[in-house]
Design a protein around this motif. Structure first.
Motif, short mmCIF file in Angstrom:
data_model
loop_
_atom_site.label_atom_id
_atom_site.label_comp_id
_atom_site.label_asym_id
_atom_site.label_seq_id
_atom_site.Cartn_x
_atom_site.Cartn_y
_atom_site.Cartn_z
N LEU A 80 0.74 -1.08 0.31
CA LEU A 80 0.12 -0.23 0.16
C LEU A 80 0.66 1.18 0.02
O LEU A 80 0.28 2.34 -0.01
N ASP A 81 2.18 1.18 0.17
CA ASP A 81 3.20 2.22 -0.05
C ASP A 81 2.74 2.40 -1.27
O ASP A 81 2.63 3.97 -1.41
N ALA A 82 1.80 2.23 -1.93
CA ALA A 82 1.70 2.91 -3.51
C ALA A 82 1.52 3.80 -3.83
O ALA A 82 0.76 4.67 -4.54
N ARG A 88 -7.08 9.72 -3.02
CA ARG A 88 -8.14 9.37 -2.70
C ARG A 88 -8.73 8.16 -3.02
O ARG A 88 -10.14 7.94 -3.56
N ILE A 89 -8.25 7.12 -2.54
CA ILE A 89 -8.27 6.06 -3.21
C ILE A 89 -9.82 5.53 -1.88
O ILE A 89 -10.07 5.42 -0.49
N ASP A 90 -10.90 4.72 -2.36
CA ASP A 90 -11.99 4.36 -2.16
C ASP A 90 -11.59 2.66 -1.87
O ASP A 90 -12.93 2.07 -1.30
N THR A 91 -10.96 2.22 -2.77
CA THR A 91 -11.39 1.02 -2.99
C THR A 91 -10.22 0.39 -3.24
O THR A 91 -9.32 0.43 -4.42
N VAL A 92 -9.64 -1.11 -2.63
CA VAL A 92 -8.64 -1.17 -1.98
C VAL A 92 -9.02 -3.07 -2.90
O VAL A 92 -9.71 -3.32 -2.42
N LEU A 106 -2.58 -5.41 4.25
CA LEU A 106 -3.04 -4.94 4.82
C LEU A 106 -2.10 -4.72 6.40
O LEU A 106 -2.26 -3.23 6.61
N GLU A 107 -2.01 -5.17 6.88
CA GLU A 107 -1.25 -4.69 7.80
C GLU A 107 -0.02 -3.34 8.15
O GLU A 107 -0.32 -3.24 8.92
N LEU A 113 -5.43 3.21 4.34
CA LEU A 113 -6.55 2.55 4.94
C LEU A 113 -7.78 3.16 5.26
O LEU A 113 -8.82 2.81 5.30
N ALA A 114 -6.81 4.14 5.86
CA ALA A 114 -7.99 5.32 6.56
C ALA A 114 -9.26 5.26 5.06
O ALA A 114 -10.47 6.07 6.18
#
Ligand code: SAM
Length: 235
Positions: A80-82, A88-92, A106-107, A113-114
């Motif tokens: 997720l460092d990407a 403003r990502i809402d979906t991973v 994820l951890e 992930l906020a």
């Protein structure tokens, strides 16, 4: 497979990406998924994150080749460092890896992930460990699908953050709370095959000179859960 013809597995994953989403596809390889969703205008923006140079270059050329550089941003990064707050990502989406690796990504990337409202996850194995991570981190499992393709069976898990904690039993973590409700033919095939393989392994290791009693007990315990799920005591 390409961006115009997604596999059945990735089509199922894509179906859970909300219309208009700003998505991050972590472990994007060729970026087929974000490219397909951008070409059909289902998403408004995407980050295609990839940690290995070769697949990252594939993603870059896929995105450039389709004139998608304004919509899909390739990033060479670990997990997720990407993503940055400005995305403003809402979906991973994290698909095509082991459940343990997905949970680790994820951890390690929790701070990203906020603002994320939905996770669409497709573990190849280790689904129970991934569900446990979701439970411990206050996610509710909203939907699950199980699909068979080319002699493989894949599970897709859709989760959303929850203010109240959700508690899943070991039984639900192993089989999936929604998959258990349906118990469709692919689910039955997966667990029948699992039981067959486990019984063969147990038979083999029971012949060993030093029988690993604890391991066999744990395997038999899981087989008992399979029997319960399939409603069949022959497992
Ligand atoms: N997501 C695609 C799919 O489902 O078809 C590609 C799956 S491919 C088997 C897994 C990809 O994840 C590989 O390209 C691998 O390099 C990448 N990957 C593994 N660990 C990663 C990490 N920590 N961060 C970003 N990408 C990662």
């Amino acid at each position: 497979m390409d961006e115009k013809h997604l596999s059945k597995r990735l089509t199922t994953v894509a179906s859970y990406v909300p219309a208009g989403a700003r998505m991050a596809d972590i472990g994007s390889d060729h970026a087929y998924l974000p490219a397909a969703l951008a070409l059909t205008k289902k998403i408004s923006y995407a980050v295609a994150g990839e940690v290995v140079t070769g697949p990252y270059k594939n993603a870059v050329s896929e995105i450039k080749g389709h004139g998608l550089t304004d919509w899909v941003k390739p990033r060479l990064a670990d997990g997720l460092d990407a993503v940055t707050p400005a995305d403003r990502i809402d979906t991973v989406v994290i698909a095509g890896m082991g459940g343990t690796l997905i949970a680790e990504i994820l951890e390690r990337g929790k701070q990203h992930l906020a603002g994320v409202q939905r996770l669409v996850l497709q573990p190849n194995v280790g689904e129970d460990r991934l569900r446990r991570w979701l439970m411990v981190n206050r996610y509710q499992i909203m939907a699950e699908q199980i699909v068979g393709e080319d002699d493989h069976i894949y599970e897709v898990i859709v989760a959303e953050p929850s203010v109240v904690p959700f508690c899943y039993s070991d039984y639900e973590l192993m089989f999936g709370p929604h998959l258990l409700e349906e118990k469709g033919p692919v689910f039955v095939a997966k667990w029948q095959d699992y039981a067959k393989r486990q019984r063969a392994v147990i038979n083999q290791i029971e012949q060993a000179q030093n029988v690993p009693v604890e391991r066999i007990t744990a395997m038999k315990k899981r087989l008992a859960l399979v029997a319960e799920a399939l409603g069949d005591d022959k497992y």
